[in-house]
Scaffold this active site. Structure first.
Site, PDB file in Angstrom:
ATOM      1  N   THR A   1       0.824  -1.214   0.000  1.00 31.03           N
ATOM      2  CA  THR A   1       0.000   0.000   0.000  1.00 31.03           C
ATOM      3  C   THR A   1       0.855   1.259   0.000  1.00 31.03           C
ATOM      4  O   THR A   1       0.711   2.130  -0.863  1.00 31.03           O
ATOM      5  CB  THR A   1      -0.901   0.001   1.256  1.00 31.03           C
ATOM      6  OG1 THR A   1      -1.646  -1.213   1.261  1.00 31.03           O
ATOM      7  CG2 THR A   1      -1.852   1.174   1.243  1.00 31.03           C
ATOM      8  N   VAL A   2       1.777   1.356   0.974  1.00 38.12           N
ATOM      9  CA  VAL A   2       2.561   2.582   1.092  1.00 38.12           C
ATOM     10  C   VAL A   2       3.540   2.711  -0.075  1.00 38.12           C
ATOM     11  O   VAL A   2       3.707   3.793  -0.653  1.00 38.12           O
ATOM     12  CB  VAL A   2       3.309   2.631   2.440  1.00 38.12           C
ATOM     13  CG1 VAL A   2       4.148   3.898   2.545  1.00 38.12           C
ATOM     14  CG2 VAL A   2       2.312   2.573   3.597  1.00 38.12           C
TER      15      VAL A   2
ATOM     16  N   LYS B   1       8.356   0.861  12.313  1.00 43.58           N
ATOM     17  CA  LYS B   1       8.471   1.163  13.755  1.00 43.58           C
ATOM     18  C   LYS B   1       8.872  -0.047  14.571  1.00 43.58           C
ATOM     19  O   LYS B   1       9.577   0.072  15.570  1.00 43.58           O
ATOM     20  CB  LYS B   1       7.176   1.744  14.305  1.00 43.58           C
ATOM     21  CG  LYS B   1       5.979   0.806  14.276  1.00 43.58           C
ATOM     22  CD  LYS B   1       4.906   1.346  13.385  1.00 43.58           C
ATOM     23  CE  LYS B   1       3.956   0.270  12.920  1.00 43.58           C
ATOM     24  NZ  LYS B   1       3.227   0.644  11.718  1.00 43.58           N
TER      25      LYS B   1
ATOM     26  N   GLY C   1       1.791   8.377  10.694  1.00 42.49           N
ATOM     27  CA  GLY C   1       1.613   8.547   9.250  1.00 42.49           C
ATOM     28  C   GLY C   1       2.065   9.883   8.714  1.00 42.49           C
ATOM     29  O   GLY C   1       3.241  10.234   8.784  1.00 42.49           O
TER      30      GLY C   1
ATOM     31  N   GLU D   1      -6.513  -5.697  10.683  1.00 43.37           N
ATOM     32  CA  GLU D   1      -5.948  -6.890  10.038  1.00 43.37           C
ATOM     33  C   GLU D   1      -6.762  -8.124  10.415  1.00 43.37           C
ATOM     34  O   GLU D   1      -7.502  -8.122  11.403  1.00 43.37           O
ATOM     35  CB  GLU D   1      -4.504  -7.120  10.523  1.00 43.37           C
ATOM     36  CG  GLU D   1      -3.615  -5.905  10.491  1.00 43.37           C
ATOM     37  CD  GLU D   1      -2.853  -5.799   9.177  1.00 43.37           C
ATOM     38  OE1 GLU D   1      -2.871  -6.769   8.396  1.00 43.37           O
ATOM     39  OE2 GLU D   1      -2.272  -4.722   8.929  1.00 43.37           O
TER      40      GLU D   1
ATOM     41  N   LYS E   1       5.475   2.713  18.595  1.00 43.24           N
ATOM     42  CA  LYS E   1       5.561   4.125  18.198  1.00 43.24           C
ATOM     43  C   LYS E   1       5.962   4.994  19.388  1.00 43.24           C
ATOM     44  O   LYS E   1       6.770   5.914  19.261  1.00 43.24           O
ATOM     45  CB  LYS E   1       4.221   4.583  17.616  1.00 43.24           C
ATOM     46  CG  LYS E   1       3.924   3.905  16.271  1.00 43.24           C
ATOM     47  CD  LYS E   1       2.469   4.041  15.872  1.00 43.24           C
ATOM     48  CE  LYS E   1       2.205   3.407  14.512  1.00 43.24           C
ATOM     49  NZ  LYS E   1       0.759   3.283  14.213  1.00 43.24           N
TER      50      LYS E   1
ATOM     51  N   GLY F   1      -2.614   4.683   5.866  1.00 45.17           N
ATOM     52  CA  GLY F   1      -3.214   4.810   4.544  1.00 45.17           C
ATOM     53  C   GLY F   1      -2.167   5.102   3.498  1.00 45.17           C
ATOM     54  O   GLY F   1      -1.087   5.610   3.796  1.00 45.17           O
TER      55      GLY F   1
END
Lengths: 440, 440
Positions: free
Chosen positions: B15-16, B108, B137, B193, B208, B306
């Site tokens: 996705t990223v 992370k 993000g 998920e 994080k 996202g």
């Protein structure tokens, strides 16, 4: 001269200058640990010479009344301009740059007017000109636009960037006081100047908006091309009626990229949905929403003024400049700003914007009044989302509030002109624009 | 090879990675205009080889299944690691660093565990290791801590840094659904998920938090020293009762510097005053509050995950690395992280923290029950701010909610142990910590 440390001179020992000197003196070890740079405050220029300010005393030889002791001093690496105003600040910054010194400033008025020229001079002399503290105090919005959102086309910016106005509007929402009283209170508490014009008329916000637009769109739009309205016309009635309709009134600085590649640039009181984050930014706090093509909606919140928050931003700029010096980088000038002259992006006149409106009329309480008003609005393609009529003001007039759907500003102006000529409409109309895009 | 452009290789086209490739291909001119750097995507490594992903098609020779085509490729200047996981990512990043490549990662989990080692390797090889996208993000919180708040002692950090949990809790507040149903819905919508453990158990938030603590305090605390609770235990009853008391439940990652120079490090559901900004961060959004000694309270809000928001942060990191290359700077490593080994700051055990608590007991509905519970709390120095008793659950039990004033966690644990032994208390107790410092 200790070559391993970077030497700082400050022009101006007012509120922010005092904060900067406190951090440089008291937090030296912390800064060194956090950033790896060693900063030394060497000189502070002040019109008169107190040896101390609230909370800090500097050695006598740090203090001077002669700006040349900073801007022409070969020992000084970074000049921090905190005297404000235009003429003196401009000439001292230029002299410092020509002397090869990096410059940090919080002077939005100067940059809004002469930014392009100063950045070109800095580039020519290969020094940096940092200005984080010029907009929204401690909030790192300048760095964010310059460095973090560079992969984004900035779609819009909505800023609460004047703490004085936000404090006053918050007070008006929280208690039943009117503009004049809340201004007197703000002046007494030090939130407003004796002459509050720059703040309450929206001029300070417009200068900050001009910096944000320069960074976001690479175009230097003179503030006199913006549409600027202050908060002097906001009464308790508007505050209360808006609230009943589910809105809060904030002074917003707004920039928007239009579909035809123009930039809306406007400062005015704005109705925001009362549950939105921006509507809940209260007191003297600032917040800036940036909506980017990739990152989407973002919001940055913090203290927009005051001794230590502003000093935090100034010292961050000093550290950035010091790192550049240590790394032997000649400069890291904002690209967007230097490209101003070449930009094709024009300002979108206020007449061309499309937004929603809150309207209030004082009308004669008799049948057919609403029909006449709605008919005129309809003729100008303005459709109405909701109507509220309040109890009579006196024996014969009532307040009539309308919320419109999106309409073109020019149409709204023309329609208002006609409506105000109706015999049943008494006095002027109140018009406040509504922004729904920031309803997150 | 075009020496004026900086060449990028991406490990992982999920996705990223897809978002990053879209920006590099489609927004090349914008990036160049905004930052002055010319970026060229050269290679993308993917386990299998689709020539296109949703919304982008790359030339065939850009795609490879062999990571060596990126990490050992002399043409590549910057390696972007987006494969996730620990072992492969770690070894590929090390190989890239040893080959003199600058690295950008969003990993992370890897940094929380091996950050110290990787940053030392990067420093040794004089390359940068950027990781903005690893936390929150598109929100530039890493850069803010590293560069903008360097003049501040960071007093506390409160983060909503897991979008999955925030989405689920928001749904639970807005409709009457229970945890299991909202999880199924989040999985169906792609917010959670198939195995949601890392998110709902608070582990992702803890990783994080570990990065934020490393930057803020220069200390690398292993995640297993944190107090970590997820949201699996939050029921509709807690949501509704909290709301009646004027609070909203959020999963917060919290770091606080204590008066004796230790760091509280904890992740748990938290009651926040319902009018506060942080309480109004809804859906999959993230927000991080940082309170600094000079800047005061700040808040940063945006999409924490996202395709495009995360890619926005990754590309900002790529641009920073590209600028370093163009300026000939060998590296700009985070100082705080490298000093970890030397830091004297220890973690403050959860037993030592002091905070306010929400407690709920299911008790037999008969006289004297409240007195017994309050008496035990009093013995442990825990005083009560308010009590609410709800209608009977069934014929004989009722829910009893207590909000306490500040109390020490160890005392609370000991008191609870005693309370749960009372015959009138049925089942376990619900305990949720309250944070009032973020009530802005």
């Amino acid at each position: 001269m200790d070559k391993s440390s970077i030497n700082i001179g400050i022009l101006g020992w007012g509120t922010v200058g005092t904060g900067v000197s406190k951090i440089l003196v008291n937090q030296n070890a912390l800064i060194s640990k956090n950033s790896g740079v060693q900063l030394s405050l060497k000189k502070v220029v002040k019109r008169t010479l107190p040896a101390s300010r609230h909370g800090i005393k500097l050695p006598d030889d740090f203090l001077t009344t002669d700006p040349a002791d900073v801007v022409d001093n070969p020992e000084i690496d970074i000049v921090v301009e905190l005297i404000g105003g235009i003429a003196d600040a401009q000439s001292l910054i230029k002299r410092a740059i020509r002397n090869g010194k990096h410059v940090v400033t919080a002077n939005k008025a100067l940059l809004a007017e002469y930014g392009g020229e100063l950045f070109q001079l800095a580039q020519k002399h290969q020094v940096s000109l940092n200005f984080e503290a010029s907009t929204a105090g401690g909030i790192p919005i300048i760095k964010t636009l310059q460095e973090s959102f560079t992969a984004n086309q900035i779609q819009s910016i909505y800023g609460i960037v004047n703490g004085t106005c936000n404090y006053m509007l918050t007070e008006m929402h929280e208690s039943d006081v009117d503009f004049a009283n809340v201004l007197a209170d703000a002046q007494e508490k030090g939130y407003a100047e004796a002459d509050p014009t720059l703040d309450v008329e929206g001029i300070d916000a417009a200068q900050k908006l001009s910096l944000l637009i320069a960074l976001a769109y690479g175009v230097n739009i003179p503030v006199d091309q913006f549409h600027v309205e202050g908060i002097t016309d906001i009464s308790q009635q508007e505050i209360q009626y808006s609230r009943e309709l589910g809105y809060v009134i904030k002074l917003l600085a707004i920039a928007k990229l239009t579909d035809d590649n123009r930039v809306e640039a406007r400062v005015h009181p704005t109705l925001l949905p009362d549950r939105s984050l921006l509507a809940n930014v209260n007191g003297a706090y600032n917040a800036v929403c940036v909506i980017g093509s990739a990152v989407g909606p973002t919001l940055f919140y913090g203290q927009g003024a005051g001794e230590m928050p502003t000093a935090s931003a100034v010292v961050a700029d000093i550290i950035d400049a010091a790192k550049s010096i240590q790394l032997g980088i000649s400069s890291h000038i904002s690209h967007a700003w230097l490209d101003n002259a070449h930009s094709e992006i024009a300002v979108c006149p206020i007449d061309d914007i499309e937004t929603r409106y809150y309207l209030r009329f004082v009308v004669i309480d008799k049948p057919g009044v609403l029909a006449s008003i709605c008919s005129i609005l309809g003729n100008y393609d303005i459709s109405i989302a909701s109507v509220v009529q309040k109890e009579p003001h006196d024996t014969e007039t009532v307040s009539l509030m309308l919320l419109t759907h999106h309409a073109r500003e020019k149409n709204m102006k023309d329609a208002l002109e006609k409506i105000l000529k109706l015999e049943v409409v008494k006095g002027g109309a109140k018009l406040i624009r509504i922004e729904e895009e920031v309803a997150f």
